[in-house]
Design an enzyme around this catalytic site. Structure first.
Site, PDB file in Angstrom:
ATOM      1  CG  ASP A 110     -10.028  -0.263   4.910  1.00  9.13           C
ATOM      2  OD1 ASP A 110      -9.868  -0.572   3.708  1.00  9.13           O
ATOM      3  OD2 ASP A 110      -9.347  -0.738   5.838  1.00  9.13           O
ATOM      4  CD  GLN A 160      -3.564  -4.341   6.596  1.00  4.71           C
ATOM      5  OE1 GLN A 160      -3.399  -3.387   5.854  1.00  4.71           O
ATOM      6  NE2 GLN A 160      -4.231  -5.425   6.240  1.00  4.71           N
ATOM      7  CE  LYS A 211      -3.890  -2.296   2.184  1.00  2.27           C
ATOM      8  NZ  LYS A 211      -4.541  -2.737   3.414  1.00  2.27           N
TER       9      LYS A 211
END
Ligand code: NDP
Length: 296
Positions: free
Chosen positions: A121, A98, A54
């Site tokens: 997200d 994460q 990422k």
């Protein structure tokens, strides 16, 4: 008949190119550089790989990447304090924590402490509600990538029968909402669904997000249907480690009209959509027009 292969790798490269173009314009015309902060708690090897990837792709499209690596035994209060700092940092437009988090941390509490406008997200309860009510939201990356590929392949999805296999909060449910938003007739199947083969056989679009290697055989697929395989399963075959999806590709490719492979289908689209969400969040934060084709 052999299906068209939907090339997620090539499509993701196009999305990244679009994002990079928009980032360059933001810099040139407004002096703004979008920034993505990724928070990793602990040393889960798969998470470390994702976070590295990422960060690398964020920089490649011209955005700023801020990585925060915290020890596995970080106290919840310290993680929440970091999120609060990032929420209030104008250089940070997207925040991603994460998952999974170490067991002593409350995932829902942590995710819901992110400013929804920076929740790239799309897991914050506000974004879930906004998506569910058809309002502008941050959309979870994997389903967004699936939607983009379906739109690219079909043009309009209106009136098509879609079956989503899997009802998780991160893939199945938001996927179903997106398909409903595009006027599909949507069925969500799961482990208790009666006669799954018959349910799948009705579908013009099948999205498989189960996590069971090759569980959907070709003879469940309606002739000419579009199959999006979200599953990522590591198996051993002929003494080698292999990645396979939730769909038996070899038989499904003979029945489907179009299909995503694993690897090289949905997987590459997920990070591309994270970058897309970050540039979208940056535009919204600055009251600027959003890039076209990068949101739902
Ligand atoms: P979850 O384990 O959270 O959800 C799996 C879903 O599948 C559940 O709703 C479950 O039903 C359902 N299910 C399990 N067994 C069956 C069955 N026999 N028949 C029908 N439905 C069944 O998984 P995720 O949604 O997180 O992920 C799904 C897959 O997608 C995984 O392989 C994961 O690795 C992959 N993935 C890929 C991503 C990418 O970037 N390409 C990103 C995210 C995930 P029930 O609710 O009844 O238990």
């Amino acid at each position: 008949m052999s299906a068209d292969i939907i090339d997620g790798k090539a499509f993701a490269a196009k999305v990244r190119e679009k994002v990079a173009g928009h980032v360059a314009r933001l810099k040139e015309e407004h002096g703004i550089v979008p920034g993505l902060a990724v928070v990793l708690v602990g040393e889960d090897p798969a998470s470390q790989v994702y976070v590295r990837s990422k960060g690398k792709q964020t920089v490649e499209v011209g955005m700023n990447s801020y990585e925060h690596k915290l020890d596995a035994d970080t106290a919840e209060a310290d993680l929440l304090a970091l999120i609060d700092t990032l929420n209030n940092d104008p250089a940070v437009h997207g925040i991603l924590v994460q998952l999974p988090l170490p067991k002593h941390l409350d995932e829902d509490l942590v995710i819901n402490s992110i400013n929804p406008a920076k929740d790239v997200d799309g897991f914050h309860i506000s974004n879930v509600g906004l998506l569910g009510t058809g309002q502008k939201s941050m959309v979870p990356c994997t389903p967004l990538g699936c939607l983009m590929m379906l739109r690219e392949h079909h043009g309009s999805l209106s009136g098509l029968d879609a079956v989503v296999i899997g009802r998780s909060n991160i893939v199945g449910k938001p996927m179903a909402q997106l398909l409903l938003g595009d006027s599909c007739t949507v069925t969500i199947a799961h482990s208790r669904t009666k006669d799954l083969p018959e349910v799948v056989r009705r579908a013009d679009i099948v999205v498989a997000a189960v996590g069971r290697p090759e569980m959907v055989p070709g003879d469940w697929i309606k002739e000419g249907a579009t199959v999006i395989d979200v599953g990522i399963n590591r198996i051993e075959r002929d003494g080698k480690n292999k990645l396979v999806g939730d769909v038996d590709f070899a038989s499904a490719v003979e029945r489907a009209g179009a299909i995503t492979p694993v690897p090289g289908g949905v997987g590459p689209m997920t990070i591309a959509c994270l970058l897309a969400n970050t540039v979208t969040a940056c535009c919204r934060a600055n009251g600027l027009a959003e890039p076209e084709g990068l949101t739902a």
